[in-house]
Design an enzyme around this catalytic site. Sequence first.
Site, PDB file in Angstrom:
ATOM      1  N   GLU A  64       0.797  -1.234   0.000  1.00  8.09           N
ATOM      2  CA  GLU A  64       0.000   0.000   0.000  1.00  8.09           C
ATOM      3  C   GLU A  64       0.827   1.280   0.000  1.00  8.09           C
ATOM      4  OE1 GLU A  64       0.151  -2.297   2.487  1.00  8.09           O
ATOM      5  OE2 GLU A  64       0.182  -1.347   4.470  1.00  8.09           O
TER       6      GLU A  64
ATOM      7  N   GLU B 237      -5.865  -2.496  -0.658  1.00  8.90           N
ATOM      8  CA  GLU B 237      -4.763  -1.529  -0.695  1.00  8.90           C
ATOM      9  C   GLU B 237      -5.300  -0.104  -0.671  1.00  8.90           C
ATOM     10  OE1 GLU B 237      -1.923  -2.825  -0.124  1.00  8.90           O
ATOM     11  OE2 GLU B 237      -2.704  -4.840  -0.451  1.00  8.90           O
TER      12      GLU B 237
ATOM     13  N   HIS C  73      -6.079   1.080   2.737  1.00 12.11           N
ATOM     14  CA  HIS C  73      -4.883   1.461   3.499  1.00 12.11           C
ATOM     15  C   HIS C  73      -4.465   2.916   3.274  1.00 12.11           C
ATOM     16  CE1 HIS C  73      -3.338  -2.099   5.442  1.00 12.11           C
ATOM     17  NE2 HIS C  73      -3.179  -2.805   4.343  1.00 12.11           N
TER      18      HIS C  73
HETATM   19 ZN   LIG Z   1      -2.743  -4.805   3.875  1.00  9.43          ZN
END
Ligand SMILES: [Zn+2]
Length: 857
Positions: free
Chosen positions: A267, A301, A304
């Site tokens: 991420e 992702e 995040h």
């Molecule tokens: Zn993760």
Amino acid sequence: MDPYRLPRTVVPNRYDLRLEPDLTTLTFRGVETIAVSIAEPVSEIVFNAVELAVDEAVVTDGRGREQRATVTLDEAAERCRLALAQPLATGEGTLRLVFRGTLNDKLRGFYRSVYKDPSGVSRTMAATQFEATDARRAFPCWDEPAFKAVFSVTLVIDAALTAVSNTRILETKPDGARKILRFADSIKMSTYLVALVVGELEATDAVGVGPTPVKIWCVPGKRRLAAFGQEIAVDSLRFFEEYYGVPYPGDKLDLLAIPDFAAGAMENLGAITFRETALLVDETAASHAELQRVADVVAHENAHMWFGDLVTMSWWNGIWLNEAFATFMEMLAVDAWKPEWQRWTAFGVSRAAAMSVDGLHSTRPIEFPVRAPREADAMFDVLTYEKGASVLRMLEQFLGPTVFRQGVRDYLNAHRFDNADTGDLWAALGRASNQPIPAVMDGWIFAPGYPLVSASVEGAELVLRQQRFNYLPQPLPWYGAAPAAATPAPARWQVPVQLRVSAGGRDTVERVLLTDAEARRPLPASADSVVVNEGGHGFYRVRYDDTLRAKLLARLGSLGAIERFNLVNDAWAVTVAGLMSLPDYLELTARFRDERDKNVWAVLIGSFSTLNRLITPADRPGLEALVRDRATPALAALGWTPRHGEDELARQLRGDLVRALGTLGNDRDVQARAAELYAAHTRGAAVDPNVLPALIAVLAHAGDAGRYDAFLDRFRKAATPQEEQRYLYALTAFPQPPLVEQTLGRTVNGEIRTQDAPFVARTMLMQVHAREIAWAFVKKQWDTMDRLYPKHGLRRMAEGVIGLATPELEADVHRFFQERKIELGGKTLEQYLEQLRVAVALRQREGAALSRALARA
Ligand SMILES: [Zn+2]
């Protein structure tokens, strides 16, 4: 002083970082100026660096005095020390460092990735992977998540190449055969989120989400596979801006597919990196599972970008919250995007995987103290991701989604551009809900394991009792270097139990917070059935008494898919634990011949696969017959080809049934039909993308050397990452020993990428036909694999020992790990060995009864 934490006497605020990677010599040069705050008049500065040469270090202190420092590198501690002749004046200063490094092939730090271009020529690119502690391999830095700073990156690259970093490019200047790219300042963020990718890259056109352009990047020739990933990237970005109530914190969002990538994805703020299978896909040719994988990882992702990137854990013990939360949000976003996928029902499979590990004595609490950052490496497991996400879901359902979201918004707003801990989130959720959150949650987060809730009828009362669930009565003796500290489980949990009582055609739902060992509720005499864990969100198992179970089985149609899933999954678990007989469990599976949910089938088929690993060869025809008996009616009802207007879940189930019947069921008719359909497919006929992967698996299972060579060729020439994976894993399924040997050989000779090889070897250890050869191979090649594979490779591969479920192999496994004194990080090896013991114990306890039951089937 904690030897694992850097001193805070001098701390960074801003990095002006210039890097010059050379893809021909596989090296890089760097210069950085770090703006620092000097809090004490020290004559030493300590930060992180490893596998770097630091050629020059000049420090300017709070009074503007400049001095050259003596550099010492401590490779073992991964630290760099600058010794100064004069103590530094406090205030704002700078640190100028000149350094060099190598683009390694271990898929960490600043590394090289090699791929073939569309004309078959080998090409090299460079990428970074820094989490948890590998930024220090690319540039000297304060490599701890709490040292947030602004990053201003400049890359000097070959003029023919392209580069991506966390932010937009402000300026491109030619410089002879090279060019200089200057990137915008990042937000204040942690070092592990910095990203640099350099190579011959292609991008899609940008799609705007408010002011944010979203693009997918890949190596040349693969852009046609980017549309689906871009769609979920755009949709989930919108979803999260709305959910979090906070704008996306970056200035653009690039998602990049990297041919060699150790994890699933990473991420990095504004420059998320993925392995190709997790981002690039041909929507028209992919199965549901392959599409869901891309959607899940992209949404995860993106989640995040706020939870992890904007607000970051203070130290690595908080990694669970990062990952659990992103996993939970991934489900919410994908569920909102494609409600027809019923993502929360499919999440049952993930929850079940976490419960399998958490039912071991060698499990661990979700959060535990981490001193050395490398201890955090072993935290990237199902307990962090799947158990963590499960307990968050349980809490969300308990508090109500709106209240939960308000707490999350408050948390993000209070801590943005900063760091926070689990307690901060609980405090925010507590304010939003007026509930004592830590009291409810601590048992789930800070203690290992989970409860088994037993439900029984006594007189006119429903009695609920809780106790810890374990597969084995006692822990295994442990011989590892670090004796496992017994982590005390709480005597009991605060269990948010949701009940549904059906009586006289009416359903009543009731919420009970089960805090004591036992709770009693009045139960109407007319009750037709009682569902404990109504809606299926609870992280606990339910064991019904015979009467309650019989009533539920008589009314299966009244249960939701996740409730039927839990009914089977919990029955299987209590069977493995010795609390229900195996013949009784097999009897129960006979009630599911009409089942049409693919997740319920996943549990059923999973339990048959486990049995397949522990039966004797003499019992195998009996198990095959049982699988055919259970699954044939469902496939007959669905048919082999999709019907017009059929729902999404039926389409997904068909392939799973074909695969189970053609492999576990060894069904000759299914194998013959699969061969026909596959032959038609190779002649250009359309085959449903959900069925095709199953055909390949079935043909490998029943295949020969000629088929093996054909599949190997398809693996090498695959047009999509998904096709490559299907044929790669098909190579593990051919039963002939010489073919098993061939595939194993390819896990260490460079033919299979090191990002995939550990998983291929793991799969072979898990398969009855291959496991003995594979285990001998792994023992012999252990050191080679250790050298070749990326950091977590051996840990992932060794999970395959769970499949070595005979007493003889189990004994040999113990001998090997004990003699070689092998450690896999955290409690990983203990968990594998205990899971192996659970399987062998089941075989020893129930083997005879199983033989009799299968003979009757
Ligand atoms: Zn993760």
